[in-house]
Every structure is written in structure tokens, then in C-alpha cells.
Design a protein around this motif. Structure first.
Motif, PDB file in Angstrom:
ATOM      1  N   UNK A 227       0.845  -1.192   0.000  1.00 30.80           N
ATOM      2  CA  UNK A 227       0.000   0.000   0.000  1.00 30.80           C
ATOM      3  C   UNK A 227       0.887   1.251   0.000  1.00 30.80           C
TER       4      UNK A 227
ATOM      5  N   UNK B 106       0.350   4.342   0.655  1.00 31.82           N
ATOM      6  CA  UNK B 106       0.202   5.221   1.814  1.00 31.82           C
ATOM      7  C   UNK B 106       0.987   4.654   2.998  1.00 31.82           C
ATOM      8  N   UNK B 107       0.841   3.350   3.223  1.00 29.77           N
ATOM      9  CA  UNK B 107       1.574   2.721   4.308  1.00 29.77           C
ATOM     10  C   UNK B 107       3.074   2.894   4.090  1.00 29.77           C
TER      11      UNK B 107
ATOM     12  N   UNK C 125       4.024   6.414   4.970  1.00 27.01           N
ATOM     13  CA  UNK C 125       3.984   6.630   6.417  1.00 27.01           C
ATOM     14  C   UNK C 125       5.150   5.932   7.104  1.00 27.01           C
TER      15      UNK C 125
ATOM     16  N   UNK D  10       7.951   8.207   6.939  1.00 25.99           N
ATOM     17  CA  UNK D  10       7.846   9.251   7.960  1.00 25.99           C
ATOM     18  C   UNK D  10       8.376   8.727   9.291  1.00 25.99           C
TER      19      UNK D  10
ATOM     20  N   UNK E  54      11.637   9.941  11.485  1.00 21.97           N
ATOM     21  CA  UNK E  54      11.546  10.374  12.880  1.00 21.97           C
ATOM     22  C   UNK E  54      12.544   9.599  13.745  1.00 21.97           C
TER      23      UNK E  54
ATOM     24  N   UNK F 191      10.058  15.023   7.728  1.00 22.54           N
ATOM     25  CA  UNK F 191       8.827  14.368   8.168  1.00 22.54           C
ATOM     26  C   UNK F 191       7.643  15.315   8.075  1.00 22.54           C
TER      27      UNK F 191
ATOM     28  N   UNK G 175       7.390  14.999   3.367  1.00 22.23           N
ATOM     29  CA  UNK G 175       6.576  13.787   3.359  1.00 22.23           C
ATOM     30  C   UNK G 175       5.086  14.094   3.366  1.00 22.23           C
ATOM     31  N   UNK G 176       4.720  15.250   3.920  1.00 22.82           N
ATOM     32  CA  UNK G 176       3.302  15.639   3.860  1.00 22.82           C
ATOM     33  C   UNK G 176       2.876  15.770   2.407  1.00 22.82           C
ATOM     34  N   UNK G 177       3.747  16.389   1.591  1.00 23.65           N
ATOM     35  CA  UNK G 177       3.420  16.539   0.175  1.00 23.65           C
ATOM     36  C   UNK G 177       3.374  15.177  -0.513  1.00 23.65           C
TER      37      UNK G 177
ATOM     38  N   UNK H 209       2.577  12.215   0.824  1.00 15.57           N
ATOM     39  CA  UNK H 209       1.328  11.526   1.174  1.00 15.57           C
ATOM     40  C   UNK H 209       0.139  12.219   0.512  1.00 15.57           C
ATOM     41  N   UNK H 210       0.204  13.529   0.480  1.00 18.53           N
ATOM     42  CA  UNK H 210      -0.855  14.326  -0.146  1.00 18.53           C
ATOM     43  C   UNK H 210      -1.058  13.887  -1.588  1.00 18.53           C
TER      44      UNK H 210
ATOM     45  N   UNK I 279      -2.372  10.315  -1.879  1.00 20.48           N
ATOM     46  CA  UNK I 279      -3.797  10.252  -1.546  1.00 20.48           C
ATOM     47  C   UNK I 279      -4.639  10.786  -2.692  1.00 20.48           C
ATOM     48  N   UNK I 280      -4.191  11.879  -3.299  1.00 17.83           N
ATOM     49  CA  UNK I 280      -4.979  12.483  -4.368  1.00 17.83           C
ATOM     50  C   UNK I 280      -5.009  11.593  -5.600  1.00 17.83           C
TER      51      UNK I 280
END
Lengths: 184, 360
Positions: free
Chosen positions: A26, A28-29, A32, A35, A39, A62, A66-68, A70-71, A74-75
């Protein structure tokens, strides 16, 4: 002793989550896991008394990059990579690439083997760092002192890459919009 | 680390956590009362235990009970793990960020020097930025894992908004760091105990707000945007998105988003009080000259007094301003706040240079 335990816990966490990045199906997994891995690496930096680098690692990697990631994942809604059936393909290619990579790393290590040192905090013990004004101040003085030029050059390089991306992304849409204008 | 110092650390951690959670819960009541006041209503006043109404405070308990006893529903097609994990991640920054905020003056007791701060990191403010930047994941996961279009739209809005407003937030904080020349929170508070003097007379305390009035406005705005409350509550705009990223949440999981939001109001207030309003310092009173007990009591009371005032200010903003349109939100973040925040930096530098260089 407690520092050693902390090191092994953090290192294990970083490795396990890094494996997770490449092994899970996956996306997304996977992101993450990256991320989490970042950390844990930040934790390793903190263990080395490099608090500034640790904080920046979390904020920039992180917290922002990484926000971008995942963003976007997701999109795009990539779904899950289907399970593989039959024997994996491309084993010869992967073997050659792996061998080349290992040879390259070996060459690099061979070239710099005289300069490999185990990092020590000798001369820069935490007390000494605190005396000189703290970790952040020292990093800042190095970055804006002896390493000012490389630092700025790296900044300009990133800016060029950014502008380049915008230009490349725009060219397509500009061509499209002029074409549609001509048609209408 | 002997046993007693470990106990001291545990006590400080527990104190901060309990304070944040209780403040968060009390804020739900304060918000209702404030809303009622502004809308010319009475607010919660019916619920009671054996006739004791306590100004409607019992409402908090009723809310808590309701959320715990409600069905915890996970929609079909949702990613169960992330759906469950998201509220916890969303709540995490609010609970952790206060670890570096000093909530009272240090004191000596039984040969020990005790700082009223959970962790005195030399990267103080950066720690807050780092932790708060992780809060996006809770929202992002919540919307994505819910398998609902409204949730995902709310998430997209929330993520874009939080990333946009992180920039003016960071830039405004740089102004404070330049002014005081340190990232350590307790040093910043210490330096705010000094005064601008005119002919030897203390005129004004050297609070951040007098050094950085523009920075204060920018940071406060950006922080309110980060808490996603009106006028920045587009991620949950009811008229378009039902409730945004938390549409598919019920029971205590929804409660965690809710409590996290209120706890983050407290964190914002604590941060602004520390950076711009002198933390636990009382102007014209040298707390450090007092004996330990009154010093700590006065200092802690002052700090939380400032926090309460700033919380109230945020409630006032929440119930005064209408919601932005999405383009206005982006316009404000990128075309107003960011240029102003960048302009603030050379201004600060010039100011420091005129005052004769930074103390180092």
C-alpha cells in the motif's frame, strides 16, 4: 548504557520502518513508514547531541516533504500494488545492477578508507558545546561562516530545480491552452 | 538520574498533560458560554447533578459521557488501522508541544534546582515547529482513511491550509529568535524580564510584542489558521462539506479531534504568551527576588492568567469573524502574511543593528 539501549531501539525502529517502505504494497503505508523512519533517524541525531539537526529533520523531512508525498499519493489514489504471481521478473538485471552498486560503494570506501574515522565527541563534548553557546549557534556559525558559499549554492540549486519544474509543468498546459484558443 | 529526579520529571510531564487536557475540556464550556454571550443567549445551564449547576460546567462531564458511550463507527471501505490512528496523531502535537514551554520561574528546594519546564532543549522553538508540523498527518489520514469524498475534500483543504500557514508562522518566529538571539524558551522568557529604560527609569518591559508588533499579528493569525478554527475553518465548512475531514467519526474518536482542537488553542496561547507577553514574568516585579513559594505561585498564576486571556481572545475571534472564502484564505496566506513576514526580517535586523548589535 541507557544511551546504548536508546541507540539500538532507535536504529531498529529506523531499519524496520525503512524495510516497511520498500516491502509493503500500500503506497500510503509505504509513505507513512518513511515518515516513521525519518523520525527515528531524528531520534538518532538527538542521541548524538545534534538537537538542531534532529529538529530540522522532523520539521523539513517528516513535517513538510513527506506531507506533500502523502498528499499526492492520496490524491492520485494509487490503490494497492497487486500481489505478485509466479516467479519475480528481472532477476538477472537486478543482480547486475546490485553488483554494480556494491562495486561502486566498495570503490568509494576504498578511495576514502584512509579518512574513515569513528565519529567521536572528543573536543566537542556536550558541556563544551553548551559553553560555546549551544548546538544551534555552532551549526549556524559554521553554516554562515566557513560554509556560506556551499550553503548558498545549494540554496540556488534548489531554486533552479524548483523553477525548472514549474517551467516543465507549465509548458504542457501553455501549449494546450494556446491550441484550444486557436481552435475556438 | 536518581529516583527523585525521575519522579520530578514524571510530575512535570503529568502536570503539563493534565493542565492541557483540563484546559481543553474547560475551553469547550468557555466556547459555549462565549458564543451564547455574543449571540445574546444563556448557554448551557440546564444540566445539573442534584441541582448543582456550577455555571453549566457539568456540561463538560455530560459531553464526555456522551462521547464515550456513543457507538464507535467505522464506515465500510475505510482503512481500519488509519481510521483509528488518525485522531491519536491529530491530538499528539497539542499534548507534546508544551514540553518546552516554561510555565513558571525556577526555584531551589532541598539542594535541587528545579526548572518549571518539562524539557529545556537548546532548540526550544524548533521543537514546537517540528511537532506541530506532524499534526497534518492526523488530518490527512482521517480524511483519506474514511473513504468519503467530503472527508477527502476537507483533508485536501486542511493540508493545503496548514502547509501554507506554516511558512508565515516560521518566518514570524525567526523575528523573535533574532531579537533575543536564542532558541531556548526559558532564556527568551528571562530576557523579557528586562526593561526599556529612559533615563534609568524602566518604561516598558522588553516583551516580544513591543519588539515585534508585526510579528505578533502574523504569528497569531498563522497559529489560528493552524488550529483550523473560524475564520479559517474551511476544512470543516458545514455548508459545503458536512463536517469535513471528521465526517465519518463518531464517539470518542471524534471527541479526540474535538479535544485536540481545543488543546491546540491552549498551546497557541501558551506559545504566544511565552514569546510575546513575557511568559511568567510580571512587569515591574522581580519575581526572582521573592522566596521560592510565592515566586512559583505568582509566576505560574501569571503565566496561566496570560494563557486564559489569550484563549479568550481566540474565542472572541472565533465568534466575531465569518468564514473566509477559499481564495481569500490562500490570498491572505501567500500574498499578505508571507511578504509581511519576510519584510519583518530586514526590519528586525535594522532595528537590532540600530540598537547596537545583538548581545552574544
Amino acid at each position: 548504557m541507557s544511551a546504548q539501549i536508546a541507540f539500538y531501539v532507535l536504529a531498529l525502529g529506523a531499519l524496520v520502518s525503512a524495510l516497511g517502505v520498500v516491502l509493503v504494497r500500500n503506497p500510503i503505508t509505504s509513505a507513512l513508514n518513511l515518515v516513521v523512519s525519518l523520525c527515528f533517524v531524528a531520534g538518532l541525531y538527538a542521541l548524538l547531541e545534534a538537537h538542531f539537526v534532529a529538529a530540522v529533520q522532523v520539521t523539513v523531512y517528516a513535517g513538510a516533504i513527506m506531507v506533500l508525498f502523502t498528499f499526492v499519493i492520496m490524491l492520485l489514489d494509487l490503490g494497492t500494488v497487486p500481489a505478485r504471481t509466479g516467479p519475480p521478473e528481472g532477476i538477472p538485471k537486478a543482480t547486475i545492477m546490485g553488483a554494480l552498486g556494491a562495486a561502486f560503494v566498495g570503490l568509494v570506501i576504498h578511495a576514502v578508507r584512509g579518512d574513515i574515522r569513528v565519529p567521536t565527541t572528543a573536543g566537542m563534548a556536550p558541556e563544551r558545546v553548551a559553553e560555546l553557546g549551544g548546538n544551534s549557534r555552532l551549526v549556524g556559525e559554521l553554516l554562515f561562516g566557513p560554509y556560506l558559499l556551499p550553503f548558498e549554492v545549494a540554496g540556488v540549486l534548489l531554486l533552479v530545480a524548483l523553477v525548472g519544474t514549474v517551467v516543465m509543468a507549465k509548458r504542457d498546459s501553455v501549449a494546450k491552452s494556446t491550441a484550444s484558443r486557436r481552435n475556438s | 538520574m536518581d529516583l527523585i529526579s525521575i519522579l520530578i520529571v514524571v510530575a512535570k510531564v503529568a502536570f503539563v498533560l493534565i493542565v492541557v487536557l483540563h484546559f481543553g475540556a474547560l475551553m469547550t464550556w468557555a466556547e459555549r458560554k462565549q458564543a451564547a454571550l455574543i449571540q445574546d443567549r444563556i448557554g448551557p445551564n440546564r444540566i445539573n447533578i442534584l441541582g448543582v449547576k456550577a455555571l453549566g460546567l457539568i456540561q463538560i462531564m455530560a459531553d464526555g459521557l456522551k462521547m464515550i458511550m456513543k457507538e464507535d463507527f467505522i464506515p465500510a471501505g475505510a482503512h481500519r488501522l488509519y481510521h483509528t490512528l488518525a485522531p491519536a496523531i491529530a491530538m499528539f502535537p497539542a499534548l507534546v508541544a508544551l514540553a518546552v514551554v516554561p510555565f513558571g520561574p525556577s526555584f531551589d528546594v532541598a539542594g535541587r534546582h528545579i526548572e518549571l519546564q518539562v524539557a529545556n532543549l537548546d532548540v526550544g522553538i524548533l521543537f514546537v515547529l517540528a511537532v506541530s508540523s506532524l499534526g497534518v498527518y492526523g488530518i490527512a489520514l482521517a480524511g483519506w482513511a474514511s473513504n468519503n469524498k467530503y472527508s477527502l475534500l476537507g483533508t485536501v483543504r486542511a493540508t493545503a491550509q496548514m502547509i501554507s500557514y506554516e511558512i508565515p508562522m516560521g518566518l514570524a518566529i525567526i523575528g523573535i529568535v533574532m531579537t533575543y538571539g536564542t532558541l531556548e524558551m526559558n532564556k527568551i522568557v528571562e530576557l523579557q524580564g528586562e526593561y526599556f529604560r529612559l533615563g534609568g527609569l524602566p518604561i516598558l518591559p522588553k516583551w516580544g510584542i513591543f519588539y515585534q508588533p508585526l510579528g505578533f499579528v502574523l504569528l497569531f493569525t498563522a497559529l489560528i489558521a493552524e488550529t483550523k478554527r473560524t475564520p479559517f475553518d474551511l476544512p470543516e465548512g458545514e455548508s459545503e462539506l458536512v463536517a469535513g475531514f471528521n465526517v465519518e467519526y463518531s464517539g470518542m474518536k471524534w471527541g479526540m479531534f474535538f479535544l485536540g482542537e481545543f488543546a491546540s488553542i491552549v498551546v497557541v496561547s501558551a506559545l504566544v504568551a511565552t514569546l510575546y507577553f513575557g511568559g511568567w514574568q510580571i512587569p515591574y516585579v522581580n519575581l526572582m527576588a521573592l522566596p521560592a513559594l510565592p515566586r512559583v505561585l505568582l509566576g505560574v498564576a501569571t503565566f496561566f492568567g496570560k494563557v486564559i486571556v489569550l484563549c479568550w481572545l481566540q474565542l472572541l475571534v472565533r465568534w466575531t469573524l465569518p468564514r473566509f472564502r477559499y481564495d481569500q484564505l490562500m490570498h491572505l496566506g501567500w500574498k499578505r502574511l508571507m511578504p509581511l513576514a519576510i519584510a519583518n526580517l530586514p526590519l528586525t535586523a535594522a532595528w537590532i543593528w540600530m540598537l547596537g548589535g545583538m548581545k552574544s
